[in-house]
Design an enzyme around this catalytic site. Sequence first.
Site, short mmCIF file in Angstrom:
data_model
loop_
_atom_site.label_atom_id
_atom_site.label_comp_id
_atom_site.label_asym_id
_atom_site.label_seq_id
_atom_site.Cartn_x
_atom_site.Cartn_y
_atom_site.Cartn_z
N ARG A 60 8.84 -4.50 -7.78
CA ARG A 60 7.54 -4.46 -7.11
C ARG A 60 7.46 -5.55 -6.03
NH1 ARG A 60 3.24 -7.02 -8.93
NH2 ARG A 60 3.82 -6.79 -11.10
N TYR A 113 -7.57 9.01 10.76
CA TYR A 113 -7.16 9.91 9.68
C TYR A 113 -8.23 9.89 8.57
CZ TYR A 113 -4.43 11.35 5.60
OH TYR A 113 -3.99 11.97 4.46
N ASP A 185 -2.12 2.60 13.65
CA ASP A 185 -1.46 3.64 12.86
C ASP A 185 -0.74 4.54 13.86
OD1 ASP A 185 -0.81 6.03 11.56
OD2 ASP A 185 -2.57 5.98 10.25
N LYS A 210 5.50 11.58 7.03
CA LYS A 210 5.49 12.51 8.15
C LYS A 210 6.83 12.42 8.90
CE LYS A 210 1.35 12.82 6.50
NZ LYS A 210 0.22 12.10 7.02
C1 LIG Z 1 -0.82 11.32 6.45
C2 LIG Z 1 -1.43 10.21 7.20
C3 LIG Z 1 -1.84 9.03 6.56
C4 LIG Z 1 -1.76 8.85 5.07
O1 LIG Z 1 -0.44 8.77 4.64
P1 LIG Z 1 0.06 9.18 3.17
O2 LIG Z 1 1.52 8.96 3.24
O3 LIG Z 1 -0.34 10.60 2.94
O4 LIG Z 1 -0.63 8.25 2.22
C5 LIG Z 1 -2.34 8.02 7.35
N1 LIG Z 1 -2.48 8.14 8.68
C6 LIG Z 1 -2.11 9.26 9.33
C7 LIG Z 1 -2.28 9.34 10.80
C8 LIG Z 1 -1.57 10.33 8.61
O5 LIG Z 1 -1.23 11.45 9.26
#
Ligand SMILES: *Cc1c(COP(=O)(O)O)cnc(C)c1O
Length: 393
Positions: A60, A113, A185, A210
């Site tokens: 962790r 998001y 992000d 993604k």
């Molecule tokens: C999918 C997504 C998230 C969240 O990510 P997870 O891996 O599903 O927790 C955050 N920001 C954006 C822009 C996303 O597309």
Amino acid sequence: MKTGHRYKPATLAVHTASAADEKIRPLCTPIYQTATFHLSEKVYTAMKGDRGRDGYIYTRYANPTQNAVAARIAALEGAEDGLVFSSGMAAISSSLLAFLQPGDHLAYARDLYGGTLSFVQKHLQTLGIKTSAFETEEADSLRKVLRAETRVVFFETITNPLLKVADIAELTQIAHEAKALVLVDSTFATPVNCRPLNWGADLVIHSGSKYLNGHSDLICGAVAGSRPLTDRVWKNLQAYGGCLDPTAAYHLERGLKTVALRMERHNANAYVLAAFLEKHPLIEQVYYPLLASNPRKDIAAKYLEGGSGMVSIRIQGGDARALQMLDQLQLINVASSLGGVESLASMPMNTSHVQFSQQERARMGILPGTVRLSVGIEDADDLQQDLEDALQL
Ligand SMILES: *Cc1c(COP(=O)(O)O)cnc(C)c1O
């Protein structure tokens, strides 16, 4: 690799050093599937100084397989250091809470998001952290919400689902003048298409689920930035426990090696489809950053070297017609998420933006008939044909 040389993303994705084992010298990073490690003087010292990242103690805190892929992501983002998480949301929540305390203020982009938005509006507000929304494309709206207590400004490189592109340098300058940190992000953009740290941002965050992993088979997250900042985020990674399993870290690294190659195809295919859809009589509007019809194309071109693998469209006839179209798709999968090798289609109205009324969505610019395409790496002609057939109702 030569030290000090600035390699390009395609090279860094493939060649950044794996977890080095001086005796065995594997080419690829082994999966260190272990919860714990043998203790030593070095480890005791690290623990005493609250530097649990510096010696392997417990997975962790840190693990060589996690560190190897985090270093690869950091190299791609041009960052000093990186961290990986069990999800994008773990990366986002750990990062925001690292720099915000009760009484502090967060300025966030209105079209973040959905998961992030709900974390900001429900969780941060209950913790006594003040928040205000600004418009991604309007620098003045950021200026208006900044206050003396603003500690963090948070936005996305490319927004969902309308694919607005943030003027990162401008927003960053405004935030920095107010002495706020800038967290970006950059999930939709990837370090291949945009590197926010080069434009002044302080910390870049990814849902690795993604494009970074790229194969729709993993949930993971990442953060990259300077070591003093990542050290603070690491304390929350340790405290909240959003650590990435070593096998998942290995899979993320394997996926990441082809990210530049994949993005090249995602970008090219998306451009082909955007241009095709723009000419289609049943399509009212195409949202794609690099189209000549985008009034902010210059901003998009400045920040997105290769473009984007995402395309959104608005179909004539509204949501009912759009649902029919999705039903007719033979090749493109109807599924949420994005960034995998296979093309996906989904509608914000019954997925990401289902909690809003039609009027609220319209105010956000998400009009009836809006469909989001995550364009995969298949043959562009096949994808175009699938859309053409599905639109021929
Ligand atoms: C999918 C997504 C998230 C969240 O990510 P997870 O891996 O599903 O927790 C955050 N920001 C954006 C822009 C996303 O597309």
